[in-house]
Design a protein around this motif. Structure first.
Motif, PDB file in Angstrom:
ATOM      1  N   THR A 133      44.337 -23.849 100.714  1.00  0.00           N
ATOM      2  CA  THR A 133      43.925 -23.304  99.416  1.00  0.00           C
ATOM      3  C   THR A 133      44.232 -24.279  98.284  1.00  0.00           C
ATOM      4  O   THR A 133      43.351 -24.630  97.498  1.00  0.00           O
ATOM      5  CB  THR A 133      44.631 -21.957  99.157  1.00  0.00           C
ATOM      6  OG1 THR A 133      44.531 -21.134 100.317  1.00  0.00           O
ATOM      7  CG2 THR A 133      44.009 -21.240  97.967  1.00  0.00           C
ATOM      8  N   SER A 134      45.480 -24.703  98.191  1.00  0.00           N
ATOM      9  CA  SER A 134      45.887 -25.555  97.070  1.00  0.00           C
ATOM     10  C   SER A 134      45.192 -26.916  97.091  1.00  0.00           C
ATOM     11  O   SER A 134      44.728 -27.385  96.048  1.00  0.00           O
ATOM     12  CB  SER A 134      47.400 -25.742  97.064  1.00  0.00           C
ATOM     13  OG  SER A 134      48.035 -24.508  96.824  1.00  0.00           O
ATOM     14  N   ALA A 135      45.098 -27.540  98.258  1.00  0.00           N
ATOM     15  CA  ALA A 135      44.418 -28.840  98.328  1.00  0.00           C
ATOM     16  C   ALA A 135      42.939 -28.687  97.987  1.00  0.00           C
ATOM     17  O   ALA A 135      42.363 -29.556  97.331  1.00  0.00           O
ATOM     18  CB  ALA A 135      44.591 -29.471  99.702  1.00  0.00           C
ATOM     19  N   SER A 136      42.330 -27.583  98.404  1.00  0.00           N
ATOM     20  CA  SER A 136      40.913 -27.355  98.071  1.00  0.00           C
ATOM     21  C   SER A 136      40.723 -27.260  96.564  1.00  0.00           C
ATOM     22  O   SER A 136      39.720 -27.744  96.029  1.00  0.00           O
ATOM     23  CB  SER A 136      40.399 -26.086  98.742  1.00  0.00           C
ATOM     24  OG  SER A 136      40.410 -26.241 100.146  1.00  0.00           O
ATOM     25  N   SER A 137      41.684 -26.669  95.868  1.00  0.00           N
ATOM     26  CA  SER A 137      41.548 -26.568  94.416  1.00  0.00           C
ATOM     27  C   SER A 137      41.830 -27.906  93.734  1.00  0.00           C
ATOM     28  O   SER A 137      41.179 -28.241  92.754  1.00  0.00           O
ATOM     29  CB  SER A 137      42.445 -25.464  93.854  1.00  0.00           C
ATOM     30  OG  SER A 137      43.806 -25.790  93.973  1.00  0.00           O
ATOM     31  N   VAL A 138      42.772 -28.684  94.270  1.00  0.00           N
ATOM     32  CA  VAL A 138      43.087 -29.996  93.686  1.00  0.00           C
ATOM     33  C   VAL A 138      41.945 -30.982  93.928  1.00  0.00           C
ATOM     34  O   VAL A 138      41.507 -31.678  93.010  1.00  0.00           O
ATOM     35  CB  VAL A 138      44.420 -30.547  94.256  1.00  0.00           C
ATOM     36  CG1 VAL A 138      44.627 -32.005  93.861  1.00  0.00           C
ATOM     37  CG2 VAL A 138      45.596 -29.701  93.757  1.00  0.00           C
ATOM     38  N   ILE A 139      41.439 -31.037  95.159  1.00  0.00           N
ATOM     39  CA  ILE A 139      40.342 -31.952  95.511  1.00  0.00           C
ATOM     40  C   ILE A 139      39.030 -31.453  94.911  1.00  0.00           C
ATOM     41  O   ILE A 139      38.199 -32.235  94.476  1.00  0.00           O
ATOM     42  CB  ILE A 139      40.225 -32.094  97.045  1.00  0.00           C
ATOM     43  CG1 ILE A 139      41.500 -32.721  97.619  1.00  0.00           C
ATOM     44  CG2 ILE A 139      38.996 -32.912  97.435  1.00  0.00           C
ATOM     45  CD1 ILE A 139      41.639 -32.585  99.130  1.00  0.00           C
ATOM     46  N   GLY A 140      38.851 -30.148  94.899  1.00  0.00           N
ATOM     47  CA  GLY A 140      37.627 -29.518  94.414  1.00  0.00           C
ATOM     48  C   GLY A 140      36.787 -29.047  95.581  1.00  0.00           C
ATOM     49  O   GLY A 140      36.535 -29.837  96.507  1.00  0.00           O
ATOM     50  N   PRO A 141      36.361 -27.784  95.565  1.00  0.00           N
ATOM     51  CA  PRO A 141      35.588 -27.242  96.686  1.00  0.00           C
ATOM     52  C   PRO A 141      34.319 -28.031  97.015  1.00  0.00           C
ATOM     53  O   PRO A 141      34.009 -28.234  98.188  1.00  0.00           O
ATOM     54  CB  PRO A 141      35.255 -25.817  96.236  1.00  0.00           C
ATOM     55  CG  PRO A 141      36.333 -25.462  95.271  1.00  0.00           C
ATOM     56  CD  PRO A 141      36.672 -26.747  94.569  1.00  0.00           C
ATOM     57  N   ALA A 142      33.616 -28.510  96.012  1.00  0.00           N
ATOM     58  CA  ALA A 142      32.376 -29.274  96.270  1.00  0.00           C
ATOM     59  C   ALA A 142      32.698 -30.603  96.961  1.00  0.00           C
ATOM     60  O   ALA A 142      31.997 -31.015  97.890  1.00  0.00           O
ATOM     61  CB  ALA A 142      31.620 -29.510  94.967  1.00  0.00           C
ATOM     62  N   SER A 148      45.916 -25.848  89.205  1.00  0.00           N
ATOM     63  CA  SER A 148      44.551 -26.283  89.560  1.00  0.00           C
ATOM     64  C   SER A 148      43.759 -25.126  90.163  1.00  0.00           C
ATOM     65  O   SER A 148      42.560 -25.005  89.914  1.00  0.00           O
ATOM     66  CB  SER A 148      44.574 -27.486  90.493  1.00  0.00           C
ATOM     67  OG  SER A 148      45.164 -27.145  91.720  1.00  0.00           O
ATOM     68  N   LEU A 149      44.407 -24.270  90.938  1.00  0.00           N
ATOM     69  CA  LEU A 149      43.723 -23.096  91.486  1.00  0.00           C
ATOM     70  C   LEU A 149      43.313 -22.155  90.357  1.00  0.00           C
ATOM     71  O   LEU A 149      42.169 -21.696  90.318  1.00  0.00           O
ATOM     72  CB  LEU A 149      44.616 -22.360  92.485  1.00  0.00           C
ATOM     73  CG  LEU A 149      44.055 -21.047  93.039  1.00  0.00           C
ATOM     74  CD1 LEU A 149      42.726 -21.251  93.757  1.00  0.00           C
ATOM     75  CD2 LEU A 149      45.070 -20.377  93.958  1.00  0.00           C
ATOM     76  N   ARG A 150      44.209 -21.906  89.435  1.00  0.00           N
ATOM     77  CA  ARG A 150      43.899 -21.013  88.313  1.00  0.00           C
ATOM     78  C   ARG A 150      42.735 -21.571  87.483  1.00  0.00           C
ATOM     79  O   ARG A 150      41.854 -20.829  87.063  1.00  0.00           O
ATOM     80  CB  ARG A 150      45.142 -20.808  87.457  1.00  0.00           C
ATOM     81  CG  ARG A 150      46.254 -20.097  88.237  1.00  0.00           C
ATOM     82  CD  ARG A 150      47.492 -19.908  87.420  1.00  0.00           C
ATOM     83  NE  ARG A 150      47.348 -18.682  86.630  1.00  0.00           N
ATOM     84  CZ  ARG A 150      48.264 -18.252  85.790  1.00  0.00           C
ATOM     85  NH1 ARG A 150      49.375 -18.931  85.597  1.00  0.00           N
ATOM     86  NH2 ARG A 150      48.058 -17.132  85.129  1.00  0.00           N
ATOM     87  N   LYS A 151      42.724 -22.894  87.293  1.00  0.00           N
ATOM     88  CA  LYS A 151      41.657 -23.547  86.521  1.00  0.00           C
ATOM     89  C   LYS A 151      40.318 -23.427  87.264  1.00  0.00           C
ATOM     90  O   LYS A 151      39.296 -23.092  86.669  1.00  0.00           O
ATOM     91  CB  LYS A 151      42.017 -25.011  86.291  1.00  0.00           C
ATOM     92  CG  LYS A 151      41.012 -25.804  85.491  1.00  0.00           C
ATOM     93  CD  LYS A 151      41.506 -27.243  85.274  1.00  0.00           C
ATOM     94  CE  LYS A 151      40.494 -28.081  84.549  1.00  0.00           C
ATOM     95  NZ  LYS A 151      39.507 -28.683  85.431  1.00  0.00           N
ATOM     96  N   THR A 152      40.318 -23.692  88.574  1.00  0.00           N
ATOM     97  CA  THR A 152      39.095 -23.594  89.370  1.00  0.00           C
ATOM     98  C   THR A 152      38.546 -22.165  89.356  1.00  0.00           C
ATOM     99  O   THR A 152      37.337 -21.951  89.209  1.00  0.00           O
ATOM    100  CB  THR A 152      39.348 -24.058  90.822  1.00  0.00           C
ATOM    101  OG1 THR A 152      39.782 -25.420  90.792  1.00  0.00           O
ATOM    102  CG2 THR A 152      38.089 -23.939  91.673  1.00  0.00           C
ATOM    103  N   LEU A 153      39.431 -21.201  89.495  1.00  0.00           N
ATOM    104  CA  LEU A 153      38.991 -19.801  89.453  1.00  0.00           C
ATOM    105  C   LEU A 153      38.398 -19.466  88.092  1.00  0.00           C
ATOM    106  O   LEU A 153      37.326 -18.851  88.012  1.00  0.00           O
ATOM    107  CB  LEU A 153      40.153 -18.862  89.792  1.00  0.00           C
ATOM    108  CG  LEU A 153      40.665 -18.927  91.225  1.00  0.00           C
ATOM    109  CD1 LEU A 153      41.908 -18.064  91.397  1.00  0.00           C
ATOM    110  CD2 LEU A 153      39.587 -18.527  92.218  1.00  0.00           C
ATOM    111  N   LEU A 154      39.062 -19.877  87.026  1.00  0.00           N
ATOM    112  CA  LEU A 154      38.572 -19.599  85.680  1.00  0.00           C
ATOM    113  C   LEU A 154      37.192 -20.219  85.446  1.00  0.00           C
ATOM    114  O   LEU A 154      36.318 -19.591  84.846  1.00  0.00           O
ATOM    115  CB  LEU A 154      39.575 -20.098  84.635  1.00  0.00           C
ATOM    116  CG  LEU A 154      39.303 -19.683  83.188  1.00  0.00           C
ATOM    117  CD1 LEU A 154      39.232 -18.163  83.046  1.00  0.00           C
ATOM    118  CD2 LEU A 154      40.378 -20.255  82.274  1.00  0.00           C
TER     119      LEU A 154
END
Length: 179
Positions: A38-47, A94-100
């Motif tokens: 989860t955390s690495a996906s948000s740091v790297i970016g899902p795309a 980074s997860l909170r930012k990606t979700l927002l």
């Protein structure tokens, strides 16, 4: 140290994704390949995760817990989550930012502040249950999300939902559902 979870250690996983997915059989066309952090996906970016996984293997789709959570929230009509993570707040930012960026607010936040990855899997599910219920009962949240694929949540999801009276989601649950 290498065993501590930080934005830097999570970002370092990016370089390994094509090599890791390249270990999958070359003769198989996969329907979906998942990257389970989860955390690495948000740091790297899902795309970017999807791009890197697809570079190493043949797959129609790529998912990860962040993309899965966003899809689950859209499916359930959720836009405000109580977020429980095992990590320090800066790792969760980074997860909170990606979700927002995807229309999902996290007005309620809690953490075990555990910096060592190997200790995350040892967090007792009863402690996770108690923390998730406390956060989930906050009226600012429509649901509670327990973040991290190393957090043991399967046995407590129903209890958390019943105690909060609202949906309880976890990284693994959303990830498997999305796959």
């Amino acid at each position: 140290s290498a065993s501590e979870v930080s934005n830097e250690s999570l970002a370092a996983m990016e370089a390994e994704l094509p090599r890791a997915s390249g270990l999958l059989p070359k003769t198989v066309n996969f329907d979906v390949v998942g990257y389970g952090c989860t955390s690495a996906s948000s740091v790297i970016g899902p795309a970017r995760v999807s791009q890197l996984i697809s570079a190493g293997c043949r797959t129609a789709h790529v998912t990860n817990p962040v993309s899965a959570l966003i899809a689950a929230c859209r499916s359930l009509g959720l836009s405000k989550l109580a977020l429980l993570t095992p990590y320090a707040e800066n790792v969760s930012d980074s997860l909170r930012k990606t979700l927002l960026e995807n229309g999902i607010e996290t007005p309620v936040f809690g953490s075990f502040n555990e910096p060592v990855e190997t200790k995350v899997a040892r967090i007792d599910p009863s402690a996770t249950r108690a923390a998730a219920i406390k956060l989930g009962r906050d009226s600012a949240a429509e649901a509670v999300f327990m973040s991290c694929t190393n957090l043991r949540t399967f046995g407590i999801l129903k209890d958390v939902e019943q105690a909060c009276g609202k949906p309880a989601l976890s990284s693994n649950q959303a990830f498997f559902w999305h796959m």
